[in-house]
Design an enzyme around this catalytic site. Structure first.
Site, PDB file in Angstrom:
ATOM      1  N   ASP A 168      39.886  44.340  56.071  1.00  0.00           N
ATOM      2  CA  ASP A 168      39.389  45.701  56.282  1.00  0.00           C
ATOM      3  C   ASP A 168      37.859  45.776  56.299  1.00  0.00           C
ATOM      4  O   ASP A 168      37.278  46.469  57.136  1.00  0.00           O
ATOM      5  CB  ASP A 168      39.948  46.609  55.184  1.00  0.00           C
ATOM      6  CG  ASP A 168      41.460  46.525  55.124  1.00  0.00           C
ATOM      7  OD1 ASP A 168      42.093  46.470  56.189  1.00  0.00           O
ATOM      8  OD2 ASP A 168      42.013  46.500  54.010  1.00  0.00           O
ATOM      9  N   TYR A 220      51.936  44.843  46.700  1.00  0.00           N
ATOM     10  CA  TYR A 220      50.928  43.992  47.336  1.00  0.00           C
ATOM     11  C   TYR A 220      50.626  42.778  46.460  1.00  0.00           C
ATOM     12  O   TYR A 220      50.601  41.640  46.925  1.00  0.00           O
ATOM     13  CB  TYR A 220      49.665  44.822  47.579  1.00  0.00           C
ATOM     14  CG  TYR A 220      48.601  44.122  48.398  1.00  0.00           C
ATOM     15  CD1 TYR A 220      48.525  44.306  49.779  1.00  0.00           C
ATOM     16  CD2 TYR A 220      47.665  43.278  47.800  1.00  0.00           C
ATOM     17  CE1 TYR A 220      47.548  43.670  50.530  1.00  0.00           C
ATOM     18  CE2 TYR A 220      46.694  42.640  48.543  1.00  0.00           C
ATOM     19  CZ  TYR A 220      46.633  42.845  49.905  1.00  0.00           C
ATOM     20  OH  TYR A 220      45.668  42.206  50.656  1.00  0.00           O
TER      21      TYR A 220
HETATM   22  C1  GLA Z   1      45.493  45.852  53.069  1.00  0.00           C
HETATM   23  C2  GLA Z   1      44.444  44.893  52.520  1.00  0.00           C
HETATM   24  C3  GLA Z   1      44.070  43.830  53.555  1.00  0.00           C
HETATM   25  C4  GLA Z   1      45.305  43.171  54.145  1.00  0.00           C
HETATM   26  C5  GLA Z   1      46.322  44.216  54.582  1.00  0.00           C
HETATM   27  C6  GLA Z   1      47.611  43.602  55.044  1.00  0.00           C
HETATM   28  O1  GLA Z   1      44.949  46.622  54.095  1.00  0.00           O
HETATM   29  O2  GLA Z   1      43.282  45.604  52.149  1.00  0.00           O
HETATM   30  O3  GLA Z   1      43.204  42.880  52.979  1.00  0.00           O
HETATM   31  O4  GLA Z   1      45.858  42.245  53.259  1.00  0.00           O
HETATM   32  O5  GLA Z   1      46.627  45.129  53.544  1.00  0.00           O
HETATM   33  O6  GLA Z   1      47.426  42.908  56.223  1.00  0.00           O
END
Ligand code: GLA
Length: 378
Positions: A168, A220
């Site tokens: 991101d 996550y």
């Molecule tokens: C979130 C995290 C990223 C990435 C995405 C999945 O957005 O901030 O770093 O791991 O999930 O692709």
């Protein structure tokens, strides 16, 4: 100049990821583009070394954090939304850019939509604090954009306490107009790949499901820990090191619970590379099936989708989208659909109708064209 006037305004965009999900922390490949929605930070230096942050909350009321001495910022010391900009102040202090500042934040990146509003805020804050220290990105002697992205990631991991990857921040800092960014997270290599949907008669429709499931952060963490464990058991630095050809063998050496994670990551890296090849060959429409395959893999193997995302993706595809998938971390947030431009209206209507049929709150819809990355505005 008025005593209270800012010294400048810096801004950074949110993102969607076209494909390459949950691959970044596995040292793999991602393919995001920047949205035309941004968070802006107006800033001026303070001689007393204090950091003060102000914004307007979702409820329309002013919110303030600080003032806190920049030199006293430590992980855990600031919580809630203000931890994101404060964490940037903390990491920049460690990088030798310590300065007190007044920051005022405003923007139009939809919050909680999985479109990286918090990373836009962090990246804009980083540029503002660097700017106050006399350092503008892209000028001689300034840190590189990728380097700033790594600092921002560190502030999120170590100060805010969320173990996200590099996708991101890099998207917000390094994307350029009219392109998707092909990033190899391990090597740091980047390629700006032209992404002219209009020329192909297509649109990327973003569907904000407005769902945010509370187990998102723990989900996550668990996925990430599972991937790291699998890499350890396989004796490789990261799952990036498993190629499609070696997938069956790798899977046979793992316990049942880790197999689907590895299957997703290995296949997703391969899909990113295939999408990039198609885009380089000007064959955007043919990427649709790969986008849909990515969704199926995130839903069935990686298990980070949810009802609202599945409804969005299925309704868009049934209505004529060439492909569709969830984008971002999952457990709510947004989906994207690649749609013929002249069917965008009807596809959008059918997605809205599918939500209504299931008594889900109406989704937000917009069409996204790749926009510029972070920079100084004023
Ligand atoms: C979130 C995290 C990223 C990435 C995405 C999945 O957005 O901030 O770093 O791991 O999930 O692709």
């Amino acid at each position: 100049m008025h005593r209270h006037a800012p010294a400048g305004v810096w801004s950074a965009p949110g993102r969607v990821n076209l494909i390459g999900e949950h691959t970044d922390y596995n040292d793999g490949f991602v393919l995001p583009f920047a949205l035309p929605f941004r968070i802006a930070v107006a800033a001026r230096a303070r001689a007393d070394g204090l950091l003060s942050i102000a914004t307007v909350g979702d409820d329309g009321r002013p919110q303030r954090a600080g003032p806190v001495p920049v030199d006293a910022l430590e992980p855990g010391g600031v919580t809630g939304w203000a931890a994101y900009p404060a964490g940037v102040g903390w990491v920049l202090r460690h990088e030798g850019f310590s300065s007190g500042a007044d920051l005022v934040i405003a923007g139009d990146v939809p919050a909680g939509a999985g479109l990286s509003s918090s990373h836009a805020l962090q990246c804009a804050t980083a540029l503002a604090l660097l700017g106050l220290a006399g350092t503008e990105l892209d000028e001689p002697g300034a840190p590189g954009r990728a380097e700033v992205a790594a600092w921002v990631q560190r502030s999120e991991n170590d100060f805010v306490g969320v173990p996200t990857g590099l996708l991101d921040q890099t998207a917000s800092l390094c994307c350029v107009e009219a392109h998707v960014l092909f990033l190899d997270v391990r090597s740091g290599e980047m390629e700006q790949v032209p992404f002219d949907t209009a020329e192909a008669g297509l649109d990327v429709l973003v569907i904000d499901t407005r769902a945010r499931h509370s187990h998102g952060e723990s989900g996550y963490r668990e996925r990430r820990a599972g991937c790291e464990r699998a890499a350890e058991l396989l004796g490789v630095p990261a799952l990036r090191d498993i190629e499609s050809a070696g997938l069956d063998d790798a899977i046979s050496r793992l316990p049942d619970n880790l197999r689907p994670l590895v299957r997703h990551v290995v296949a997703e890296n391969e899909r990113v590379r295939r999408v990039v090849e198609l885009l380089r060959a000007d064959r955007i429409a043919e990427t649709g099936d790969l986008l849909s395959a990515s969704h199926a893999s995130l839903r069935d193997d990686y298990r980070v989708s949810c009802l609202e995302l599945d409804v969005a993706v299925e309704a868009a595809r049934a209505a004529g989208a060439l492909g569709a998938r969830m984008t971002g971390g999952g457990f709510g947030g947004s989906a994207i659909a690649l749609v013929p431009q002249d069917e965008r209206g009807t596809i959008g209507d059918k997605v809205v109708a599918a939500f209504a049929e299931r008594s889900l709150p109406a989704p937000g819809l917009f069409t996204a064209v790749p926009a510029r990355g972070a920079g100084r505005d004023i």
